[in-house]
Motif scaffolding. Structure first.
Motif, PDB file in Angstrom:
ATOM      1  N   GLY A  65      32.383  53.487  -9.987  1.00 14.22           N
ATOM      2  CA  GLY A  65      33.681  54.067 -10.349  1.00 14.22           C
ATOM      3  C   GLY A  65      33.503  55.247 -11.267  1.00 14.22           C
ATOM      4  O   GLY A  65      32.407  55.687 -11.572  1.00 14.22           O
ATOM      5  N   ARG A  66      34.638  55.753 -11.740  1.00 10.56           N
ATOM      6  CA  ARG A  66      34.620  56.963 -12.540  1.00 10.56           C
ATOM      7  C   ARG A  66      33.906  56.755 -13.865  1.00 10.56           C
ATOM      8  O   ARG A  66      34.099  55.766 -14.535  1.00 10.56           O
ATOM      9  N   ALA A 114      42.194  45.728  -9.271  1.00  9.62           N
ATOM     10  CA  ALA A 114      41.494  46.941  -8.852  1.00  9.62           C
ATOM     11  C   ALA A 114      40.390  46.555  -7.883  1.00  9.62           C
ATOM     12  O   ALA A 114      39.876  45.426  -7.938  1.00  9.62           O
ATOM     13  N   LYS A 127      45.297  46.740 -16.084  1.00  8.15           N
ATOM     14  CA  LYS A 127      45.362  48.086 -15.529  1.00  8.15           C
ATOM     15  C   LYS A 127      45.494  49.137 -16.627  1.00  8.15           C
ATOM     16  O   LYS A 127      44.892  50.224 -16.551  1.00  8.15           O
ATOM     17  N   ASP A 173      36.065  50.573  -8.408  1.00 10.21           N
ATOM     18  CA  ASP A 173      36.709  51.324  -9.483  1.00 10.21           C
ATOM     19  C   ASP A 173      36.008  51.121 -10.821  1.00 10.21           C
ATOM     20  O   ASP A 173      36.301  51.835 -11.782  1.00 10.21           O
TER      21      ASP A 173
END
Length: 277
Positions: free
Chosen positions: A275-276, A230, A203, A234
């Protein structure tokens, strides 16, 4: 993985110890005398192998018997995992390498697939590689064009990796272009791992990266693990091997993950985006 003497075992020793590990995993507990007869080696040799495997946290010896350690039952140790699914790991490592650009800073986790990826990285140098995995570090040590950063901390022999507060503090102070990692299991689109201490590291790695890549072979979709890392969406890209079923790929895409199937031609994009970035 080094033995108790500090030297790396020969290929013959590795093969024999891998065979011993598989036999103990399958049986749970074995008489050492039976193990000696099965692997066709001297008792002294087998006892040396068992001493090294015990030092790595893989087995326990007790009154003439050997049993699998809990870490081995939860997540097969690094030396054993490195030899499993080699074709699949090579396939997804090659796909991941295509996402790396010269000059980037990348982060590789304790996944043994990272060792396969590390072997490809000098071709894409210069770059900075950050890792908590000693196997990746050893693979890249001295490689031209590679600025290598090892995240230290508490050493876990079975994972051949560093964890704990020191490692977490180091990761929280880093910002990398790309984090590439694997997990033990993907269940209903959720990426999971058996040990909480490693989940914390993963993480922290995700939080330090501008872009995130997950690579998993088809066997990870048939396993379960205790702790969530996750959801698949993500990650900016999820790389799977060519043997991953269409149903498993569809689950990821329905969650909004961008999936690239290695060896299957082009990447696929989920309906909800990745995801980002």
């Amino acid at each position: 993985m080094p033995g108790s003497s500090g030297r790396r075992p020969s290929s013959k020793q590795q093969d024999r110890r891998r065979r011993i590990t598989e036999l103990v995993m399958d049986a749970g507990t074995l008489r050492i005398d039976d193990l000696v007869a099965t692997v066709d080696a001297s008792a002294m040799t087998v006892y040396r192998d068992l001493a090294d495997l015990e030092a790595q946290g893989l087995v326990h010896r007790n009154r003439g018997n050997v049993s699998a350690a809990s870490s081995l039952l939860y997540e097969a140790a690094s030396e054993y995992r490195l030899q499993q699914n080699q074709a699949e790991k090579t396939e997804i490592a090659k796909a991941a390498a295509e996402l790396i650009e010269p000059g980037q800073a990348i982060l590789l986790d304790d996944s043994t697939t990272g060792v396969y990826l590390a072997r490809l990285l000098p071709e894409r140098a210069p770059m900075t590689v950050v890792t908590n995995h000693r196997g990746v570090f050893d693979e890249l040590a001295g490689a031209p064009g590679i600025h290598l950063v090892c995240v230290g901390g508490d050493y876990l022999p079975w994972a051949d990796a560093y964890v704990g507060g020191m490692a977490l503090d180091a990761l929280r102070n880093l910002r990398v272009d790309l984090a590439i990692m694997s997990v033990s299991a993907v269940t209903d689109g959720i990426c999971c791992y058996p040990q909480q201490e490693m989940v914390q590291i993963k993480k922290a790695m995700l939080a330090s990266a501008r872009r995130r890549v997950l690579y998993v072979d088809h066997t990870k979709f048939r396993r379960r693990a205790l702790h969530a890392v996750a959801p698949a969406e993500d990650f900016d890209v999820v790389i799977v091997d060519s043997q991953t079923s269409a149903a498993d790929v569809e689950v990821l895409r329905e969650r909004g993950a961008e999936v690239e199937q290695a060896g299957a031609g082009s990447a696929g994009t989920g309906t909800g985006g990745a995801g980002r970035a």
